[in-house]
Design a protein around this motif. Structure first.
Motif, PDB file in Angstrom:
ATOM      1  N   TRP A  76       0.806  -1.211   0.000  1.00  0.00           N
ATOM      2  CA  TRP A  76       0.000   0.000   0.000  1.00  0.00           C
ATOM      3  C   TRP A  76       0.854   1.283   0.000  1.00  0.00           C
ATOM      4  O   TRP A  76       0.307   2.387   0.059  1.00  0.00           O
ATOM      5  N   VAL A  77       2.171   1.143  -0.082  1.00  0.00           N
ATOM      6  CA  VAL A  77       3.041   2.329  -0.053  1.00  0.00           C
ATOM      7  C   VAL A  77       2.731   3.306  -1.189  1.00  0.00           C
ATOM      8  O   VAL A  77       2.672   4.526  -0.964  1.00  0.00           O
ATOM      9  N   PRO A  78       2.517   2.846  -2.436  1.00  0.00           N
ATOM     10  CA  PRO A  78       2.172   3.808  -3.497  1.00  0.00           C
ATOM     11  C   PRO A  78       0.904   4.602  -3.194  1.00  0.00           C
ATOM     12  O   PRO A  78       0.824   5.797  -3.506  1.00  0.00           O
ATOM     13  N   ALA A  79      -0.084   3.948  -2.570  1.00  0.00           N
ATOM     14  CA  ALA A  79      -1.306   4.654  -2.187  1.00  0.00           C
ATOM     15  C   ALA A  79      -1.007   5.681  -1.099  1.00  0.00           C
ATOM     16  O   ALA A  79      -1.581   6.780  -1.081  1.00  0.00           O
ATOM     17  N   THR A  80      -0.108   5.327  -0.170  1.00  0.00           N
ATOM     18  CA  THR A  80       0.283   6.256   0.891  1.00  0.00           C
ATOM     19  C   THR A  80       0.940   7.495   0.301  1.00  0.00           C
ATOM     20  O   THR A  80       0.660   8.625   0.718  1.00  0.00           O
ATOM     21  N   LYS A  81       1.812   7.297  -0.675  1.00  0.00           N
ATOM     22  CA  LYS A  81       2.481   8.438  -1.317  1.00  0.00           C
ATOM     23  C   LYS A  81       1.477   9.314  -2.063  1.00  0.00           C
ATOM     24  O   LYS A  81       1.580  10.548  -2.040  1.00  0.00           O
ATOM     25  N   ALA A  82       0.504   8.675  -2.712  1.00  0.00           N
ATOM     26  CA  ALA A  82      -0.518   9.442  -3.422  1.00  0.00           C
ATOM     27  C   ALA A  82      -1.372  10.248  -2.450  1.00  0.00           C
ATOM     28  O   ALA A  82      -1.741  11.393  -2.730  1.00  0.00           O
ATOM     29  N   LEU A  83      -1.677   9.664  -1.288  1.00  0.00           N
ATOM     30  CA  LEU A  83      -2.431  10.395  -0.267  1.00  0.00           C
ATOM     31  C   LEU A  83      -1.608  11.567   0.262  1.00  0.00           C
ATOM     32  O   LEU A  83      -2.131  12.672   0.450  1.00  0.00           O
ATOM     33  N   ALA A  84      -0.327  11.327   0.509  1.00  0.00           N
ATOM     34  CA  ALA A  84       0.543  12.393   1.026  1.00  0.00           C
ATOM     35  C   ALA A  84       0.583  13.580   0.083  1.00  0.00           C
ATOM     36  O   ALA A  84       0.616  14.737   0.518  1.00  0.00           O
ATOM     37  N   GLN A  85       0.568  13.323  -1.211  1.00  0.00           N
ATOM     38  CA  GLN A  85       0.552  14.417  -2.189  1.00  0.00           C
ATOM     39  C   GLN A  85      -0.723  15.239  -2.073  1.00  0.00           C
ATOM     40  O   GLN A  85      -0.701  16.470  -2.179  1.00  0.00           O
ATOM     41  N   GLN A  86      -1.837  14.562  -1.845  1.00  0.00           N
ATOM     42  CA  GLN A  86      -3.108  15.280  -1.694  1.00  0.00           C
ATOM     43  C   GLN A  86      -3.139  16.069  -0.387  1.00  0.00           C
ATOM     44  O   GLN A  86      -3.744  17.149  -0.316  1.00  0.00           O
ATOM     45  N   LEU A  87      -2.507  15.548   0.654  1.00  0.00           N
ATOM     46  CA  LEU A  87      -2.516  16.227   1.955  1.00  0.00           C
ATOM     47  C   LEU A  87      -1.565  17.420   1.996  1.00  0.00           C
ATOM     48  O   LEU A  87      -1.733  18.308   2.831  1.00  0.00           O
ATOM     49  N   ASN A  88      -0.597  17.417   1.107  1.00  0.00           N
ATOM     50  CA  ASN A  88       0.409  18.484   1.101  1.00  0.00           C
ATOM     51  C   ASN A  88      -0.247  19.851   0.894  1.00  0.00           C
ATOM     52  O   ASN A  88      -0.895  20.099  -0.116  1.00  0.00           O
ATOM     53  N   GLY A  89      -0.098  20.714   1.877  1.00  0.00           N
ATOM     54  CA  GLY A  89      -0.641  22.069   1.775  1.00  0.00           C
ATOM     55  C   GLY A  89      -2.061  22.229   2.279  1.00  0.00           C
ATOM     56  O   GLY A  89      -2.567  23.353   2.366  1.00  0.00           O
ATOM     57  N   LEU A  90      -2.742  21.121   2.610  1.00  0.00           N
ATOM     58  CA  LEU A  90      -4.112  21.229   3.130  1.00  0.00           C
ATOM     59  C   LEU A  90      -4.093  21.824   4.534  1.00  0.00           C
ATOM     60  O   LEU A  90      -3.293  21.430   5.377  1.00  0.00           O
ATOM     61  N   GLU A  91      -4.986  22.769   4.788  1.00  0.00           N
ATOM     62  CA  GLU A  91      -5.038  23.427   6.091  1.00  0.00           C
ATOM     63  C   GLU A  91      -6.213  22.960   6.944  1.00  0.00           C
ATOM     64  O   GLU A  91      -6.388  23.428   8.062  1.00  0.00           O
ATOM     65  N   ALA A  92      -7.029  22.042   6.412  1.00  0.00           N
ATOM     66  CA  ALA A  92      -8.212  21.578   7.148  1.00  0.00           C
ATOM     67  C   ALA A  92      -7.807  20.881   8.444  1.00  0.00           C
ATOM     68  O   ALA A  92      -6.804  20.173   8.477  1.00  0.00           O
ATOM     69  N   PRO A  93      -8.574  21.083   9.518  1.00  0.00           N
ATOM     70  CA  PRO A  93      -8.241  20.410  10.785  1.00  0.00           C
ATOM     71  C   PRO A  93      -8.360  18.890  10.710  1.00  0.00           C
ATOM     72  O   PRO A  93      -7.653  18.176  11.416  1.00  0.00           O
ATOM     73  N   VAL A  94      -9.249  18.396   9.841  1.00  0.00           N
ATOM     74  CA  VAL A  94      -9.451  16.950   9.700  1.00  0.00           C
ATOM     75  C   VAL A  94      -9.554  16.602   8.219  1.00  0.00           C
ATOM     76  O   VAL A  94     -10.246  17.283   7.458  1.00  0.00           O
ATOM     77  N   THR A  95      -8.882  15.534   7.822  1.00  0.00           N
ATOM     78  CA  THR A  95      -9.011  14.986   6.474  1.00  0.00           C
ATOM     79  C   THR A  95      -9.315  13.507   6.589  1.00  0.00           C
ATOM     80  O   THR A  95      -8.686  12.787   7.372  1.00  0.00           O
ATOM     81  N   PHE A  96     -10.294  13.044   5.814  1.00  0.00           N
ATOM     82  CA  PHE A  96     -10.676  11.636   5.822  1.00  0.00           C
ATOM     83  C   PHE A  96     -10.079  10.913   4.618  1.00  0.00           C
ATOM     84  O   PHE A  96     -10.005  11.456   3.525  1.00  0.00           O
ATOM     85  N   PHE A  97      -9.679   9.666   4.847  1.00  0.00           N
ATOM     86  CA  PHE A  97      -9.317   8.761   3.756  1.00  0.00           C
ATOM     87  C   PHE A  97     -10.150   7.510   3.952  1.00  0.00           C
ATOM     88  O   PHE A  97     -10.002   6.801   4.950  1.00  0.00           O
ATOM     89  N   ILE A  98     -11.067   7.240   3.017  1.00  0.00           N
ATOM     90  CA  ILE A  98     -12.001   6.128   3.191  1.00  0.00           C
ATOM     91  C   ILE A  98     -11.824   5.095   2.076  1.00  0.00           C
ATOM     92  O   ILE A  98     -11.499   5.437   0.941  1.00  0.00           O
ATOM     93  N   THR A  99     -12.042   3.838   2.439  1.00  0.00           N
ATOM     94  CA  THR A  99     -12.070   2.750   1.462  1.00  0.00           C
ATOM     95  C   THR A  99     -13.112   1.738   1.923  1.00  0.00           C
ATOM     96  O   THR A  99     -13.484   1.712   3.096  1.00  0.00           O
ATOM     97  N   PRO A 100     -13.585   0.877   1.017  1.00  0.00           N
ATOM     98  CA  PRO A 100     -14.521  -0.168   1.423  1.00  0.00           C
ATOM     99  C   PRO A 100     -13.787  -1.266   2.178  1.00  0.00           C
ATOM    100  O   PRO A 100     -12.550  -1.218   2.320  1.00  0.00           O
ATOM    101  N   PRO A 101     -14.501  -2.268   2.695  1.00  0.00           N
ATOM    102  CA  PRO A 101     -13.830  -3.376   3.375  1.00  0.00           C
ATOM    103  C   PRO A 101     -12.723  -3.972   2.508  1.00  0.00           C
ATOM    104  O   PRO A 101     -12.875  -4.091   1.293  1.00  0.00           O
ATOM    105  N   HIS A 102     -11.607  -4.291   3.136  1.00  0.00           N
ATOM    106  CA  HIS A 102     -10.435  -4.867   2.470  1.00  0.00           C
ATOM    107  C   HIS A 102      -9.783  -3.872   1.512  1.00  0.00           C
ATOM    108  O   HIS A 102      -8.996  -4.263   0.650  1.00  0.00           O
ATOM    109  N   GLY A 103     -10.100  -2.579   1.695  1.00  0.00           N
ATOM    110  CA  GLY A 103      -9.623  -1.571   0.752  1.00  0.00           C
ATOM    111  C   GLY A 103      -8.336  -0.872   1.128  1.00  0.00           C
ATOM    112  O   GLY A 103      -7.833  -0.050   0.355  1.00  0.00           O
ATOM    113  N   GLY A 104      -7.792  -1.117   2.333  1.00  0.00           N
ATOM    114  CA  GLY A 104      -6.465  -0.636   2.656  1.00  0.00           C
ATOM    115  C   GLY A 104      -6.353   0.651   3.436  1.00  0.00           C
ATOM    116  O   GLY A 104      -5.238   1.120   3.678  1.00  0.00           O
ATOM    117  N   HIS A 105      -7.476   1.247   3.882  1.00  0.00           N
ATOM    118  CA  HIS A 105      -7.359   2.545   4.557  1.00  0.00           C
ATOM    119  C   HIS A 105      -6.549   2.463   5.847  1.00  0.00           C
ATOM    120  O   HIS A 105      -5.801   3.388   6.176  1.00  0.00           O
TER     121      HIS A 105
END
Length: 382
Positions: A76-105
């Motif tokens: 799941w490391v490539p997905a983690t890197k892709a998430l990190a790119q989306q989080l870069n610069g976000l100022e929101a107090p909370v960010t959600f990352f959701i997946t269905p069962p067995h989806g790796g969140h």
């Protein structure tokens, strides 16, 4: 979030905003075929199934060692890197990352937290949840940055069990807890969105994969394991995987893997389970090719599944799995009735035990989701 084919140029691990998630092409047709197949089995049985090019009696399961090389656990490391790119610069107090069962969140948020040296908020104990104890929320204070890998472990669906997560989300969304990333099962997210309301927080997920992307992924992981297998469909006799030399050729995607992508709604975690459990090798040692038995064979639910069993399935999905004691606490009938329903689902192969809790099996998930949607239950957005 309608049905729309992804571009062929979309990377394998694309993290997108929830509103940008699209199911693969043919998903609705796949659901229709599944309903028709269930009805046909109920009416005439399974003896008139689709004609197979290769019969399962001519095949055998792969040795575990060979299977481990062909289909290693998802990285799941490539997905983690892709998430990190989306989080870069976000100022929101909370960010959600959701997946269905067995989806790796859980794996993705855990890895993100480890990489960025962010503390993870431990889930409350079952006794704390059952008693409505909110002290675990206070333990989240005084942290500038934090992560929750599995929010579904932080509540139970009853009056006391929802108090802590309600207080936690109210504090977190207001910014009083600093800045955090929350991993959450898509069913738990849908439920909490309805009962608490978590509007305003950015929500990301993995974009669905089309059949062509699944072909590239399964070819790549097998090649990394030192193998370059030829895999054929027992339904059609045609090759299933894209050969490495032709991966970038102007060639139509394999229909078998597009069918699998549609059946799994493009979720790699589910597709991985189908692929791993349906690979076979010939009983004759003269053949080297591998075969993919009917990719959609699964433990399906009958159309007359009872109300108690349906409620059990819905509760398991909303909580990302439960043990028997917790299951009895969130259902509107006796513990004995809940246990009997769970045992019946277990015998059918629809639920199994993992990590100390009962969960919907990966190969039954599509059937369960369709049943719940057909009965107007709250379903996840993915």
């Amino acid at each position: 979030m309608g049905e729309q084919s992804s571009s062929a140029d979309t990377p394998l691990w694309a993290v997108v905003e929830l509103e940008q998630f699209n199911t693969p092409g043919q998903t609705q047709a796949s659901q229709w075929r599944r309903s028709l197949r269930s009805a046909s089995r109920w009416l005439v049985g399974k003896n008139k199934a689709e004609q197979q090019v290769k019969e399962e009696s001519e095949l055998r399961a792969l040795p575990e060692v060979k299977l481990a090389h062909l289909v290693p656990p998802i990285d799941w490391v490539p997905a983690t890197k892709a998430l990190a790119q989306q989080l870069n610069g976000l100022e929101a107090p909370v960010t959600f990352f959701i997946t269905p069962p067995h989806g790796g969140h859980v794996a993705v948020v855990n890895h993100w937290a480890e990489t960025h040296r962010v503390a993870c908020v431990p889930p409350p104990t079952l006794s704390e949840l059952a008693e409505g104890d909110t002290q675990w929320v206070a333990r989240c204070a005084n942290q500038r940055h934090w992560a929750v890998p599995a929010l579904e472990r932080h509540f139970l669906r009853h009056t006391q069990g929802i108090q802590g997560v309600r207080e936690f989300l109210e504090r977190a969304l207001s910014g009083r807890l600093g800045q955090g990333v929350i991993g959450c099962d898509s069913w738990a997210y849908a439920y909490l969105q309805q009962v608490i309301g978590i509007e305003g927080a950015p929500v990301f997920t993995l974009q669905s994969m089309e059949g062509e992307q699944l072909s590239h992924y399964f070819t790549k992981i097998a090649t990394h394991g030192g193998l370059s297998p030829l895999v054929y469909s027992t339904r059609t006799g045609k090759p299933v995987l894209t050969e490495p030399a032709t991966q970038h050729a102007d060639k139509a995607p394999n229909k078998e893997l597009q069918r699998l992508a549609a059946h799994c709604r493009g979720h790699i975690g589910l597709a991985w389970h189908y692929w791993r459990e349906r690979l076979r090798e010939p009983t004759s040692d003269d053949e080297e090719a591998l075969w993919l038995v009917d990719a959609l064979a699964e433990a399906e639910l009958s159309a007359d599944t009872g109300d108690i069993a349906t409620l059990v399935l819905h509760a398991l999905l909303i909580h990302g799995g439960l043990d028997d004691d917790s299951l009895g606490q969130v259902l509107p009938f006796s513990h004995h009735e809940a246990l009997n329903a769970r045992l019946a689902l277990q015998r059918k192969g629809v639920v199994s035990s993992g990590e100390g809790r009962w969960q919907i099996t990966p190969l039954s998930y599509a059937s369960v989701r369709q049943l719940l949607e057909s009965r107007n239950y709250l379903v996840d957005p993915l």
